[in-house]
Scaffold this active site. Sequence first.
Site, PDB file in Angstrom:
ATOM      1  N   ASP A   1     -95.403  52.868  10.091  1.00 43.53           N
ATOM      2  CA  ASP A   1     -95.578  51.513   9.578  1.00 43.53           C
ATOM      3  C   ASP A   1     -97.027  51.143   9.291  1.00 43.53           C
ATOM      4  O   ASP A   1     -97.327  50.593   8.229  1.00 43.53           O
ATOM      5  CB  ASP A   1     -94.949  50.497  10.537  1.00 43.53           C
TER       6      ASP A   1
ATOM      7  N   ARG B   1    -102.300  43.049  23.751  1.00 41.51           N
ATOM      8  CA  ARG B   1    -102.435  42.391  22.441  1.00 41.51           C
ATOM      9  C   ARG B   1    -103.699  41.547  22.287  1.00 41.51           C
ATOM     10  O   ARG B   1    -104.394  41.665  21.277  1.00 41.51           O
ATOM     11  CB  ARG B   1    -101.184  41.563  22.106  1.00 41.51           C
TER      12      ARG B   1
ATOM     13  N   ASP C   1     -95.082  40.127  19.630  1.00 47.38           N
ATOM     14  CA  ASP C   1     -96.416  40.661  19.359  1.00 47.38           C
ATOM     15  C   ASP C   1     -97.130  39.959  18.206  1.00 47.38           C
ATOM     16  O   ASP C   1     -98.332  39.730  18.254  1.00 47.38           O
ATOM     17  CB  ASP C   1     -96.331  42.171  19.095  1.00 47.38           C
TER      18      ASP C   1
ATOM     19  N   SER D   1     -88.273  52.347  19.269  1.00 44.89           N
ATOM     20  CA  SER D   1     -89.594  51.822  18.940  1.00 44.89           C
ATOM     21  C   SER D   1     -90.359  51.712  20.254  1.00 44.89           C
ATOM     22  O   SER D   1     -89.907  51.058  21.191  1.00 44.89           O
ATOM     23  CB  SER D   1     -89.433  50.459  18.278  1.00 44.89           C
TER      24      SER D   1
END
Length: 404
Positions: A25, A104, A133, A184
């Site tokens: 991605d 994050r 996220d 994922s």
Amino acid sequence: MVAYSKNSKEQKCNKVVLAYSGGVDTSVAIRWLLENKTEKVIALAIDLGQGEELKPIQKKALIIGASKSLVIDAKKEFINEYIWPALAANAIYGDYPLATALARPLIAKLLVQVAKKEGADAIAHGCTGKGNDQVRFDVSVMTLAPHLKIIAPAREWKMTREKSIEYAKKHNIPVPVTKKSPFSVDLNLWGRSVECGILEDMWKEPPENAYELTKSPKLAASKPAYITIGFKNGIPVTLNAKRLDGLKLIQRLNQIAGNNGIGRIDQIENRVVGIKSREVYESPAAIVLLKAHKDLESLVHTRETVLFKQILDQKYSQLIYDGRWFNPLRKAIDEFNNYIQRRVTGIIRLKLFKGNVTIVGRKSPYSLYKEKLATYGKGDLFDQSAAEGFIKLFGLDLKSISSI
Ligand code: ARG
């Protein structure tokens, strides 16, 4: 092909700093950003202890078309400025030690730092529009640098996984040849988050291949492992009486606890964006350290502090989960915790056995445990007659509401 921007007349940015992981991605995102959004892309990969070689990833970004490709080793900062404060706050959301959530704001901070240094006018990240996220990245960037534009290609392009692979092939973007994981995954020192695929059926037990850091408890050692963790001012500094720096201590503990099948979590989660989801995590070291730290706090703090701190701990955990890290409230709680952690020094002894972690011993120079007060045996110094008068007043208000 659906890979076009919603508004093609939109003005292009000059330079974008992209949070780059090397996966499909974010690799596709480099090309897509250049086609739709910007003149230049700077790829930024960050080492948070995911145990992956970042050099090849760095090269790959340049091949795809990034004008610069940077790697930052942020492991130390992650441990000292994010993990230890979270440990001091016993931070947990449900049973999840917040590994992804904690990383994050640090990634966002580094994106902003690089954007400022490189004179970029936007940052980009690979999050979809469905998760937490995106909230964490966007809110952190909004707080640190409100002037920066935020682009989330995957939130805009609406490509399925298959479509992104097709797009990658069309543009000669190297897609990892290794067998595609059916999940994922996000990984750092504090834990591993696993989503998608079969896990979306919440009635099905996660298959063994969902786990990588932990042995199945069934196959773990048949004898318990005993370990000790020494804390100084709330920070773990020794493992089995050996002084280790934070990085080594967490890595070593991930191995030991993982080998004993500790740290598997399967929970229904309440996302910020309103979705309920089934999440699977592995956090061997975090689970052990959180348990040990909380026990030590219970030993060295007064009852009132312990109970009051639970409220702050819960708030702190939610601030992390919700991506509101750069918040004066979080910093204020850190200040409180720093003061409180000055007593959190001592040693905790734990037993690790087939997926379970149990505390079997503790000691501290700040211990408030007085055996002579607690004992039911001889040597008891507690004045039991004083209890009677205390209880009379303690329950007086409730007695007075009784109708009998
Ligand atoms: N649900 C977790 C959180 O909100 C983990 C998200 C992890 N991302 C992933 N791509 N697996 O913190």
